[in-house]
Design a protein around this motif. Structure first.
Motif, PDB file in Angstrom:
ATOM      1  N   ALA A  69       0.918  -1.136   0.035  1.00 34.43           N
ATOM      2  CA  ALA A  69       0.054   0.087   0.023  1.00 34.43           C
ATOM      3  C   ALA A  69       0.782   1.215  -0.079  1.00 34.43           C
ATOM      4  N   VAL A  70       1.714   1.439   0.787  1.00 33.18           N
ATOM      5  CA  VAL A  70       2.838   2.246   0.724  1.00 33.18           C
ATOM      6  C   VAL A  70       3.610   2.579  -0.352  1.00 33.18           C
ATOM      7  N   LEU A  71       4.384   1.636  -0.811  1.00 31.04           N
ATOM      8  CA  LEU A  71       5.319   1.674  -1.932  1.00 31.04           C
ATOM      9  C   LEU A  71       4.819   1.936  -3.230  1.00 31.04           C
ATOM     10  N   ARG A  72       3.413   1.247  -3.488  1.00 34.63           N
ATOM     11  CA  ARG A  72       2.894   1.527  -4.780  1.00 34.63           C
ATOM     12  C   ARG A  72       1.306   2.046  -4.948  1.00 34.63           C
ATOM     13  N   ASP A  73       0.990   2.743  -3.571  1.00 30.41           N
ATOM     14  CA  ASP A  73      -0.307   3.313  -3.461  1.00 30.41           C
ATOM     15  C   ASP A  73      -1.228   2.251  -4.021  1.00 30.41           C
ATOM     16  N   ASP A  74      -1.266   0.894  -3.772  1.00 32.28           N
ATOM     17  CA  ASP A  74      -1.925  -0.203  -3.970  1.00 32.28           C
ATOM     18  C   ASP A  74      -3.204  -0.138  -3.018  1.00 32.28           C
ATOM     19  N   GLU A  75      -4.403   0.422  -3.483  1.00 32.51           N
ATOM     20  CA  GLU A  75      -5.491   0.330  -2.649  1.00 32.51           C
ATOM     21  C   GLU A  75      -5.856  -1.036  -2.120  1.00 32.51           C
ATOM     22  N   ARG A  76      -6.041  -1.955  -3.043  1.00 34.18           N
ATOM     23  CA  ARG A  76      -6.226  -3.284  -2.562  1.00 34.18           C
ATOM     24  C   ARG A  76      -5.342  -3.667  -1.346  1.00 34.18           C
ATOM     25  N   CYS A  77      -4.108  -3.615  -1.456  1.00 35.44           N
ATOM     26  CA  CYS A  77      -3.489  -3.908  -0.273  1.00 35.44           C
ATOM     27  C   CYS A  77      -3.698  -3.172   1.276  1.00 35.44           C
ATOM     28  N   GLY A  78      -3.904  -1.884   1.151  1.00 35.79           N
ATOM     29  CA  GLY A  78      -4.331  -1.200   2.237  1.00 35.79           C
ATOM     30  C   GLY A  78      -5.647  -1.714   2.607  1.00 35.79           C
ATOM     31  N   ALA A  79      -6.827  -2.021   1.700  1.00 41.64           N
ATOM     32  CA  ALA A  79      -8.160  -2.676   2.413  1.00 41.64           C
ATOM     33  C   ALA A  79      -7.895  -3.859   2.797  1.00 41.64           C
ATOM     34  N   ASP A  80      -7.199  -4.844   2.204  1.00 38.44           N
ATOM     35  CA  ASP A  80      -6.873  -5.933   2.751  1.00 38.44           C
ATOM     36  C   ASP A  80      -6.190  -5.989   4.173  1.00 38.44           C
ATOM     37  N   ALA A  81      -5.334  -4.989   4.082  1.00 41.60           N
ATOM     38  CA  ALA A  81      -4.593  -4.863   5.676  1.00 41.60           C
ATOM     39  C   ALA A  81      -5.540  -4.588   6.868  1.00 41.60           C
ATOM     40  N   VAL A  82      -6.512  -3.768   6.661  1.00 42.04           N
ATOM     41  CA  VAL A  82      -7.601  -3.472   7.576  1.00 42.04           C
ATOM     42  C   VAL A  82      -8.417  -4.694   7.655  1.00 42.04           C
ATOM     43  N   ARG A  83      -8.959  -5.195   6.597  1.00 46.66           N
ATOM     44  CA  ARG A  83      -9.603  -6.298   6.848  1.00 46.66           C
ATOM     45  C   ARG A  83      -9.131  -7.494   7.555  1.00 46.66           C
ATOM     46  N   LEU A  84      -7.767  -7.694   7.132  1.00 51.71           N
ATOM     47  CA  LEU A  84      -7.136  -8.907   7.966  1.00 51.71           C
ATOM     48  C   LEU A  84      -6.895  -8.674   9.291  1.00 51.71           C
ATOM     49  N   LEU A  85      -6.588  -7.353   9.872  1.00 48.78           N
ATOM     50  CA  LEU A  85      -6.558  -6.786  11.323  1.00 48.78           C
ATOM     51  C   LEU A  85      -7.907  -7.248  11.897  1.00 48.78           C
ATOM     52  N   ARG A  86      -9.019  -7.126  11.143  1.00 53.87           N
ATOM     53  CA  ARG A  86     -10.235  -7.372  11.686  1.00 53.87           C
ATOM     54  C   ARG A  86     -10.656  -8.896  11.649  1.00 53.87           C
ATOM     55  N   GLY A  87     -10.125  -9.624  10.999  1.00 57.68           N
ATOM     56  CA  GLY A  87     -10.147 -11.071  11.107  1.00 57.68           C
ATOM     57  C   GLY A  87      -9.505 -11.573  12.024  1.00 57.68           C
ATOM     58  N   ILE A  88      -8.073 -10.992  12.068  1.00 58.15           N
ATOM     59  CA  ILE A  88      -7.190 -11.695  13.233  1.00 58.15           C
ATOM     60  C   ILE A  88      -7.921 -11.388  14.541  1.00 58.15           C
ATOM     61  N   ARG A  89      -8.676 -10.340  14.916  1.00 58.98           N
ATOM     62  CA  ARG A  89      -9.263  -9.900  16.045  1.00 58.98           C
ATOM     63  C   ARG A  89     -10.332 -10.825  16.509  1.00 58.98           C
ATOM     64  N   ILE A  90     -11.108 -11.249  15.491  1.00 59.84           N
ATOM     65  CA  ILE A  90     -12.551 -12.118  15.612  1.00 59.84           C
ATOM     66  C   ILE A  90     -11.829 -13.298  15.868  1.00 59.84           C
ATOM     67  N   ARG A  91     -10.721 -14.013  14.898  1.00 64.91           N
ATOM     68  CA  ARG A  91     -10.291 -15.234  14.947  1.00 64.91           C
ATOM     69  C   ARG A  91      -9.491 -15.462  16.478  1.00 64.91           C
ATOM     70  N   ASN A  92      -8.964 -14.377  16.984  1.00 58.04           N
ATOM     71  CA  ASN A  92      -8.429 -14.595  18.326  1.00 58.04           C
ATOM     72  C   ASN A  92      -9.589 -14.196  19.333  1.00 58.04           C
ATOM     73  N   VAL A  93     -10.763 -14.606  19.423  1.00 52.30           N
ATOM     74  CA  VAL A  93     -11.587 -14.332  20.237  1.00 52.30           C
ATOM     75  C   VAL A  93     -11.900 -12.807  20.922  1.00 52.30           C
ATOM     76  N   GLY A  94     -11.709 -12.103  19.849  1.00 48.91           N
ATOM     77  CA  GLY A  94     -11.956 -10.786  20.324  1.00 48.91           C
ATOM     78  C   GLY A  94     -10.817  -9.785  20.763  1.00 48.91           C
ATOM     79  N   ARG A  95      -9.733 -10.655  20.904  1.00 47.23           N
ATOM     80  CA  ARG A  95      -8.490 -10.036  21.713  1.00 47.23           C
ATOM     81  C   ARG A  95      -7.547  -9.588  20.925  1.00 47.23           C
ATOM     82  N   TRP A  96      -6.650  -8.826  21.120  1.00 45.02           N
ATOM     83  CA  TRP A  96      -5.496  -8.593  20.390  1.00 45.02           C
ATOM     84  C   TRP A  96      -4.176  -9.248  21.037  1.00 45.02           C
ATOM     85  N   THR A  97      -4.325  -9.602  22.353  1.00 43.74           N
ATOM     86  CA  THR A  97      -3.204 -10.134  23.010  1.00 43.74           C
ATOM     87  C   THR A  97      -3.223 -11.673  22.870  1.00 43.74           C
TER      88      THR A  97
END
Length: 388
Positions: free
Chosen positions: A71-99
């Motif tokens: 997202a940073v090096l090529r202004d790739d909008e898909r990479c930026g959107a996927d990064a945000v969605r992946l963070l959301r998926g990680i938190r849900i998969r981790n039972v609502g926690r970051w830790t």
């Protein structure tokens, strides 16, 4: 080699990750992504084998960080959107926690979240920013000088190692805890430096109070210590950190490369090791001042030689690259035969064919993004690592 070539290679690697390893969480949860740890994946869709397969928190953290690169090096909008969605998926998969119970896992995710927030402001929600503060504070509060640390590898033992303290130091440097970041960088050198000049894995504090050194050497340990020293130098201007970078870089070049190419470390967790070293070699190459031009050039040469080797030895399926765990050896196309990567204790073992592991593909993509950063002279921070 033109800058466009390096960026094109990195974009192709990102496209391969998207096609093979990024899915909605559970295959259906909207506005989420999760990294599928094996390609071809285990079992049929919705089968018990696939549903219960390992998800590997720290692999997911590095996938976020690598998407931020695109997202940073090529202004790739898909990479930026996927990064945000992946963070959301990680938190849900981790039972609502970051830790979780591993300080190194949490440090890696904190680093990815901090970079996403800094480079792509406004993309993350308040929940992610609270999560970043939580992970930063966990790293800060884990400091245990009374036990010989450092921060421990995990919350359940007293093993103080480079894979936890290195990324934690980098995170704290970038997230407003500079004094502790410099303390951690100093602790790493004072406690884990080997006679070879490389950084050993860590040390145990046993129940009787004795300390036992683990002198195993891994490429990624060298990478995170280089990164910690770049950040410490950026914050303090102390030339000690610059001299440490120079010495460690010599040791890495002599002992952790073959013909200038970073050594492979297999599949499983090892698939990420070389990419992590490449990321922080690139930080040395882009963020040190012009007065350290020799150090910068030596770091850049390892990154670009490794990227050339990985690309030369890639395999291809449907026009997209597949990378091997050893960038100096021809990659193979993985099949569904044999077990996929599974966790044993605190580590993840390789699939029968390492190319099947998401870690191997993320590690190589991290390398190619590092090469693009080096050739495009794109620093991580605004300006060189010299204080005002």
């Amino acid at each position: 080699m033109t800058d466009d070539v390096e960026s094109t290679r990195a974009a192709a690697a990102q496209e391969a990750l998207r096609a093979r390893h990024l899915r909605r969480l559970g295959g259906w949860v909207p506005f989420t992504r999760i990294g599928v740890v094996a390609w071809p994946p285990a079992g049929r869709p919705l089968s018990k084998q696939r549903i219960t397969s390992s998800w590997n928190y720290w692999w997911q953290a590095h996938l976020v960080d690598t998407l931020v690169d695109g997202a940073v090096l090529r202004d790739d909008e898909r990479c930026g959107a996927d990064a945000v969605r992946l963070l959301r998926g990680i938190r849900i998969r981790n039972v609502g926690r970051w830790t979780n119970n591993y300080y190194d896992d949490m440090a890696w995710l904190g680093l990815a979240m901090e970079r996403l927030d800094r480079h792509l402001p406004g993309r993350t929600g308040t929940g992610h920013l609270r999560g970043l503060r939580t992970l930063r504070d966990v790293m800060y509060d884990g400091w245990s000088p009374e036990l010989g640390g450092g921060i421990p590898w995990r919350t359940t033992d007293h093993f103080f190692n480079a894979p936890a303290n290195g990324p934690a130091a980098i995170l704290l440097a970038r997230a407003g805890r500079p004094e502790r970041a410099i303390e951690m960088a100093n602790w790493l050198h004072e406690n884990l430096t080997l006679p070879s000049g490389l950084i050993g894995d860590g040390l145990w504090r046993r129940a009787d109070g004795t300390r036992e050194f683990d002198d195993a050497v891994f490429t990624y340990c060298q990478g995170v210590v280089l990164g910690a020293d770049v950040e410490a130098y950026r914050l303090s201007g102390d030339p000690l950190h610059l001299s440490r970078i120079d010495a460690l870089l010599h040791a890495v070049s002599d002992r952790m490369t073959v013909d200038g190419v970073i050594r492979g470390a297999g599949g499983g967790d090892g698939g990420l090791f070389g990419g992590i070293l490449a990321r922080y070699l690139a930080l040395v190459a882009t963020d040190l001042p012009d007065t350290a031009s020799d150090v910068r050039a030596r770091a850049a040469a390892i990154v670009t030689a490794s990227a050339d080797a990985a690309w030369t030895h890639r395999a291809e399926v449907d026009g997209l690259p597949i990378f091997g765990p050893d960038w100096s050896t021809q990659a193979v196309v993985p099949s569904t035969e044999g077990p996929t990567a599974q966790k044993f204790g605190g580590a993840v073992a390789s699939s029968r064919t390492p190319e099947r592991d998401m870690s191997v593909q993320v590690g190589a993509t991290m390398l190619l993004e590092a090469a693009a950063r080096v050739t495009n002279r794109s620093p991580e921070h605004n300006g060189y690592a010299t204080p005002d």
